[in-house]
Design a protein around this motif. Sequence first.
Motif, PDB file in Angstrom:
ATOM      1  N   CYS A  79     -19.853 -21.349 135.257  1.00  0.00           N
ATOM      2  CA  CYS A  79     -19.087 -21.101 134.090  1.00  0.00           C
ATOM      3  C   CYS A  79     -18.636 -22.454 133.476  1.00  0.00           C
ATOM      4  O   CYS A  79     -17.880 -23.064 134.165  1.00  0.00           O
ATOM      5  N   GLY A  80     -18.869 -22.940 132.399  1.00  0.00           N
ATOM      6  CA  GLY A  80     -18.213 -24.013 131.727  1.00  0.00           C
ATOM      7  C   GLY A  80     -17.012 -23.717 131.259  1.00  0.00           C
ATOM      8  O   GLY A  80     -16.564 -24.989 130.971  1.00  0.00           O
ATOM      9  N   ARG A  81     -16.402 -22.549 131.185  1.00  0.00           N
ATOM     10  CA  ARG A  81     -14.987 -22.565 130.954  1.00  0.00           C
ATOM     11  C   ARG A  81     -14.012 -22.282 132.000  1.00  0.00           C
ATOM     12  O   ARG A  81     -13.167 -23.226 132.300  1.00  0.00           O
ATOM     13  N   CYS A  82     -14.323 -21.482 132.952  1.00  0.00           N
ATOM     14  CA  CYS A  82     -13.465 -21.178 134.136  1.00  0.00           C
ATOM     15  C   CYS A  82     -13.963 -21.705 135.310  1.00  0.00           C
ATOM     16  O   CYS A  82     -13.061 -21.802 136.311  1.00  0.00           O
ATOM     17  N   GLY A  83     -15.367 -22.232 135.444  1.00  0.00           N
ATOM     18  CA  GLY A  83     -15.588 -22.829 136.681  1.00  0.00           C
ATOM     19  C   GLY A  83     -16.253 -21.955 137.683  1.00  0.00           C
ATOM     20  O   GLY A  83     -16.712 -22.319 139.006  1.00  0.00           O
ATOM     21  N   GLU A  84     -16.154 -20.536 137.644  1.00  0.00           N
ATOM     22  CA  GLU A  84     -16.442 -19.339 138.386  1.00  0.00           C
ATOM     23  C   GLU A  84     -18.162 -19.419 138.425  1.00  0.00           C
ATOM     24  O   GLU A  84     -18.778 -19.674 137.426  1.00  0.00           O
ATOM     25  N   ALA A  85     -18.640 -18.670 139.309  1.00  0.00           N
ATOM     26  CA  ALA A  85     -20.209 -18.589 139.547  1.00  0.00           C
ATOM     27  C   ALA A  85     -20.499 -17.544 138.288  1.00  0.00           C
ATOM     28  O   ALA A  85     -19.720 -16.574 138.194  1.00  0.00           O
ATOM     29  N   ILE A  86     -21.726 -17.823 137.515  1.00  0.00           N
ATOM     30  CA  ILE A  86     -22.249 -16.839 136.670  1.00  0.00           C
ATOM     31  C   ILE A  86     -23.065 -15.778 137.374  1.00  0.00           C
ATOM     32  O   ILE A  86     -23.778 -16.207 138.121  1.00  0.00           O
ATOM     33  N   GLY A  87     -22.660 -14.526 137.212  1.00  0.00           N
ATOM     34  CA  GLY A  87     -23.532 -13.649 138.032  1.00  0.00           C
ATOM     35  C   GLY A  87     -25.086 -13.617 137.777  1.00  0.00           C
ATOM     36  O   GLY A  87     -25.413 -13.774 136.693  1.00  0.00           O
ATOM     37  N   GLN A  88     -25.702 -13.376 138.796  1.00  0.00           N
ATOM     38  CA  GLN A  88     -27.248 -13.338 138.696  1.00  0.00           C
ATOM     39  C   GLN A  88     -27.790 -12.376 137.522  1.00  0.00           C
ATOM     40  O   GLN A  88     -28.649 -12.760 136.717  1.00  0.00           O
ATOM     41  N   GLU A  89     -27.027 -11.221 137.264  1.00  0.00           N
ATOM     42  CA  GLU A  89     -27.444 -10.195 136.684  1.00  0.00           C
ATOM     43  C   GLU A  89     -27.330 -10.688 135.108  1.00  0.00           C
ATOM     44  O   GLU A  89     -28.341 -10.701 134.151  1.00  0.00           O
ATOM     45  N   ARG A  90     -26.300 -11.563 134.685  1.00  0.00           N
ATOM     46  CA  ARG A  90     -26.189 -12.196 133.290  1.00  0.00           C
ATOM     47  C   ARG A  90     -27.180 -13.281 133.214  1.00  0.00           C
ATOM     48  O   ARG A  90     -27.616 -13.437 132.107  1.00  0.00           O
ATOM     49  N   LEU A  91     -27.352 -14.155 134.343  1.00  0.00           N
ATOM     50  CA  LEU A  91     -28.525 -15.158 134.245  1.00  0.00           C
ATOM     51  C   LEU A  91     -29.979 -14.650 133.948  1.00  0.00           C
ATOM     52  O   LEU A  91     -30.859 -15.079 133.417  1.00  0.00           O
ATOM     53  N   LEU A  93     -30.606 -11.915 132.307  1.00  0.00           N
ATOM     54  CA  LEU A  93     -30.605 -11.434 130.899  1.00  0.00           C
ATOM     55  C   LEU A  93     -30.408 -12.556 129.983  1.00  0.00           C
ATOM     56  O   LEU A  93     -31.220 -12.727 128.853  1.00  0.00           O
ATOM     57  N   VAL A  94     -29.624 -13.426 130.083  1.00  0.00           N
ATOM     58  CA  VAL A  94     -29.337 -14.697 129.167  1.00  0.00           C
ATOM     59  C   VAL A  94     -29.550 -15.937 129.979  1.00  0.00           C
ATOM     60  O   VAL A  94     -28.361 -16.632 130.377  1.00  0.00           O
ATOM     61  N   PRO A  95     -30.668 -16.397 130.531  1.00  0.00           N
ATOM     62  CA  PRO A  95     -30.712 -17.557 131.378  1.00  0.00           C
ATOM     63  C   PRO A  95     -30.162 -18.749 130.859  1.00  0.00           C
ATOM     64  O   PRO A  95     -29.731 -19.707 131.633  1.00  0.00           O
ATOM     65  N   HIS A  96     -30.054 -18.807 129.576  1.00  0.00           N
ATOM     66  CA  HIS A  96     -29.135 -20.232 128.934  1.00  0.00           C
ATOM     67  C   HIS A  96     -27.752 -19.969 128.855  1.00  0.00           C
ATOM     68  O   HIS A  96     -27.009 -20.980 128.379  1.00  0.00           O
ATOM     69  N   THR A  97     -27.229 -18.991 129.245  1.00  0.00           N
ATOM     70  CA  THR A  97     -25.691 -18.987 129.073  1.00  0.00           C
ATOM     71  C   THR A  97     -24.892 -20.142 129.720  1.00  0.00           C
ATOM     72  O   THR A  97     -25.316 -20.074 130.930  1.00  0.00           O
ATOM     73  N   PRO A  98     -23.920 -20.645 129.120  1.00  0.00           N
ATOM     74  CA  PRO A  98     -23.160 -21.487 129.671  1.00  0.00           C
ATOM     75  C   PRO A  98     -21.892 -20.848 130.557  1.00  0.00           C
ATOM     76  O   PRO A  98     -20.709 -21.502 131.118  1.00  0.00           O
ATOM     77  N   LEU A  99     -21.636 -19.436 129.907  1.00  0.00           N
ATOM     78  CA  LEU A  99     -20.424 -18.639 130.461  1.00  0.00           C
ATOM     79  C   LEU A  99     -20.693 -17.749 131.159  1.00  0.00           C
ATOM     80  O   LEU A  99     -21.547 -16.956 131.015  1.00  0.00           O
ATOM     81  N   CYS A 100     -19.817 -17.092 131.981  1.00  0.00           N
ATOM     82  CA  CYS A 100     -19.695 -15.969 132.792  1.00  0.00           C
ATOM     83  C   CYS A 100     -19.503 -14.776 131.736  1.00  0.00           C
ATOM     84  O   CYS A 100     -19.024 -15.070 130.777  1.00  0.00           O
ATOM     85  N   ARG A 101     -19.653 -13.805 132.410  1.00  0.00           N
ATOM     86  CA  ARG A 101     -19.212 -12.450 131.466  1.00  0.00           C
ATOM     87  C   ARG A 101     -18.048 -12.287 131.003  1.00  0.00           C
ATOM     88  O   ARG A 101     -17.737 -11.989 129.861  1.00  0.00           O
ATOM     89  N   THR A 102     -16.866 -12.739 131.703  1.00  0.00           N
ATOM     90  CA  THR A 102     -15.538 -12.546 131.537  1.00  0.00           C
ATOM     91  C   THR A 102     -15.251 -13.505 130.162  1.00  0.00           C
ATOM     92  O   THR A 102     -14.722 -13.370 129.280  1.00  0.00           O
ATOM     93  N   CYS A 103     -15.631 -14.758 130.373  1.00  0.00           N
ATOM     94  CA  CYS A 103     -15.313 -15.929 129.512  1.00  0.00           C
ATOM     95  C   CYS A 103     -16.111 -15.796 128.105  1.00  0.00           C
ATOM     96  O   CYS A 103     -15.502 -15.890 127.142  1.00  0.00           O
ATOM     97  N   ALA A 104     -17.247 -14.937 128.287  1.00  0.00           N
ATOM     98  CA  ALA A 104     -18.108 -14.936 126.967  1.00  0.00           C
ATOM     99  C   ALA A 104     -17.440 -13.706 126.269  1.00  0.00           C
ATOM    100  O   ALA A 104     -17.795 -13.684 124.893  1.00  0.00           O
ATOM    101  N   ALA A 105     -16.703 -12.742 126.974  1.00  0.00           N
ATOM    102  CA  ALA A 105     -16.139 -11.743 126.339  1.00  0.00           C
ATOM    103  C   ALA A 105     -14.912 -12.073 125.433  1.00  0.00           C
ATOM    104  O   ALA A 105     -14.539 -12.050 124.326  1.00  0.00           O
TER     105      ALA A 105
END
Length: 105
Positions: A79-91, A93-105
């Motif tokens: 995650c570009g905001r919090c530095g945590e790993a982005i979940g595989q499920e999110r990747l 669905l949205v392979p170009h996402t720079p944010l984890c689910r929490t930060c994207a919300a």
Amino acid sequence: MKSLEQRRVQLLARQAELEARLHDIDAELDTPQSKDWDDSAIEREGDEVLEGMGHAGQVELTLIAAALARIDAGEYGVCGRCGEAIGQERLDLVPHTPLCRTCAA
């Protein structure tokens, strides 16, 4: 779980698809307008929709380019905001996402 190379291939395929779509949209927008008033109004509405699709495609292309750069830099999936790993499920669905689910919300 997809490997980085599989993600790269997925992103490059989507990039090629979007570039082809944007080329088609540009070609459609370059076609001459009808001289009939009613037909011209309908064509202008269609052009507005195409322009919106084109803009969305350009935004996604920018996100894909950034994701490919993150792969090259070894930062993909973080995650570009919090530095945590982005979940595989999110990747998945949205392979170009720079944010984890929490930060994207």
